[in-house]
Design a protein around this motif. Structure first.
Motif, mmCIF file in Angstrom:
data_model
loop_
_atom_site.group_PDB
_atom_site.id
_atom_site.type_symbol
_atom_site.label_atom_id
_atom_site.label_comp_id
_atom_site.label_asym_id
_atom_site.label_seq_id
_atom_site.Cartn_x
_atom_site.Cartn_y
_atom_site.Cartn_z
ATOM 1 N N UNK A 74 9.805 9.235 12.762
ATOM 2 C CA UNK A 74 10.737 10.358 12.711
ATOM 3 C C UNK A 74 11.451 10.519 14.053
ATOM 4 N N UNK A 75 10.705 10.490 15.138
ATOM 5 C CA UNK A 75 11.318 10.625 16.464
ATOM 6 C C UNK A 75 12.307 9.485 16.691
ATOM 7 N N UNK A 76 11.942 8.263 16.315
ATOM 8 C CA UNK A 76 12.841 7.109 16.460
ATOM 9 C C UNK A 76 14.115 7.314 15.633
ATOM 10 N N UNK A 77 13.960 7.808 14.408
ATOM 11 C CA UNK A 77 15.128 8.033 13.553
ATOM 12 C C UNK A 77 16.030 9.103 14.159
ATOM 13 N N UNK A 78 15.440 10.182 14.680
ATOM 14 C CA UNK A 78 16.251 11.266 15.244
ATOM 15 C C UNK A 78 16.971 10.805 16.512
ATOM 16 N N UNK A 117 21.861 8.220 9.080
ATOM 17 C CA UNK A 117 22.337 9.475 9.650
ATOM 18 C C UNK A 117 21.756 10.579 8.784
ATOM 19 N N UNK A 118 20.789 11.299 9.324
ATOM 20 C CA UNK A 118 20.112 12.330 8.536
ATOM 21 C C UNK A 118 20.226 13.684 9.211
ATOM 22 N N UNK A 119 20.250 14.717 8.387
ATOM 23 C CA UNK A 119 20.328 16.093 8.863
ATOM 24 C C UNK A 119 18.991 16.808 8.756
ATOM 25 N N UNK A 128 26.576 19.878 2.497
ATOM 26 C CA UNK A 128 25.691 18.803 2.071
ATOM 27 C C UNK A 128 24.823 18.400 3.255
ATOM 28 N N UNK A 129 23.556 18.113 2.984
ATOM 29 C CA UNK A 129 22.622 17.678 4.014
ATOM 30 C C UNK A 129 22.025 16.344 3.583
ATOM 31 N N UNK A 130 21.952 15.432 4.515
ATOM 32 C CA UNK A 130 21.388 14.114 4.241
ATOM 33 C C UNK A 130 19.943 14.096 4.734
ATOM 34 N N UNK A 131 19.059 13.679 3.838
ATOM 35 C CA UNK A 131 17.626 13.825 4.024
ATOM 36 C C UNK A 131 16.955 12.486 4.325
ATOM 37 N N UNK A 132 16.099 12.495 5.337
ATOM 38 C CA UNK A 132 15.273 11.345 5.695
ATOM 39 C C UNK A 132 13.868 11.615 5.181
ATOM 40 N N UNK A 133 13.269 10.647 4.518
ATOM 41 C CA UNK A 133 11.924 10.801 3.985
ATOM 42 C C UNK A 133 10.915 10.244 4.979
ATOM 43 N N UNK A 134 10.238 11.145 5.671
ATOM 44 C CA UNK A 134 9.325 10.758 6.737
ATOM 45 C C UNK A 134 8.144 9.942 6.240
#
Length: 136
Positions: free
Chosen positions: A78-82, A98-100, A42-48
């Protein structure tokens, strides 16, 4: 969660090499448990390019500002989230995520430019960009 359990069960029967991609948010632990129970990835997705509500859900597309268009602002978030594991919600509060993987919507007219700028910003920040299957 019952729907996700059924999806995970079907995926386990069809092909365990596939990766189930779901929204990174408050249901993470429940979804991880379902994936473990069915032995799937499973992968958790962040919506940029989408705005978030304070509860971690996405702002409805019916609301102004739900889709983000500024490639600089999107790349920064995105950089901040990563790096920090947080994203600013619509109300200005910080949400822990927590996103993959990162999603940019293809129906966003700025999608190609957003992806290019996100990739350059990540690499410029010392973050390696790799295919999802290599780390899950």
């Amino acid at each position: 969660v019952d729907v996700w359990d059924a999806v995970a069960e079907a995926l386990a029967i069809l092909d365990r090499d596939l990766i189930l991609v779901v929204l990174a948010g408050p249901n993470r632990r429940k979804l991880e448990s379902i994936a473990t129970r069915h032995s799937i990835r499973i992968a958790f997705e962040f919506f940029a390019d989408r705005a978030y509500n304070p509860d971690g859900s996405l702002v409805s597309r019916r609301e102004a500002g739900a889709v983000l268009h500024s490639s600089e602002a999107v790349a920064e978030r995105v950089v901040k989230m990563v790096i920090e594991g947080v994203v600013l919600a619509k109300d200005g509060s910080e949400i822990r995520l927590e996103a993959d993987t990162i999603c940019v919507h293809g129906d966003n007219p700025e999608a190609v430019g957003l992806v290019k700028n996100i990739r350059e910003s990540l690499i410029g920040s010392g973050i390696e960009v790799v295919p999802m299957g290599t780390f899950l």
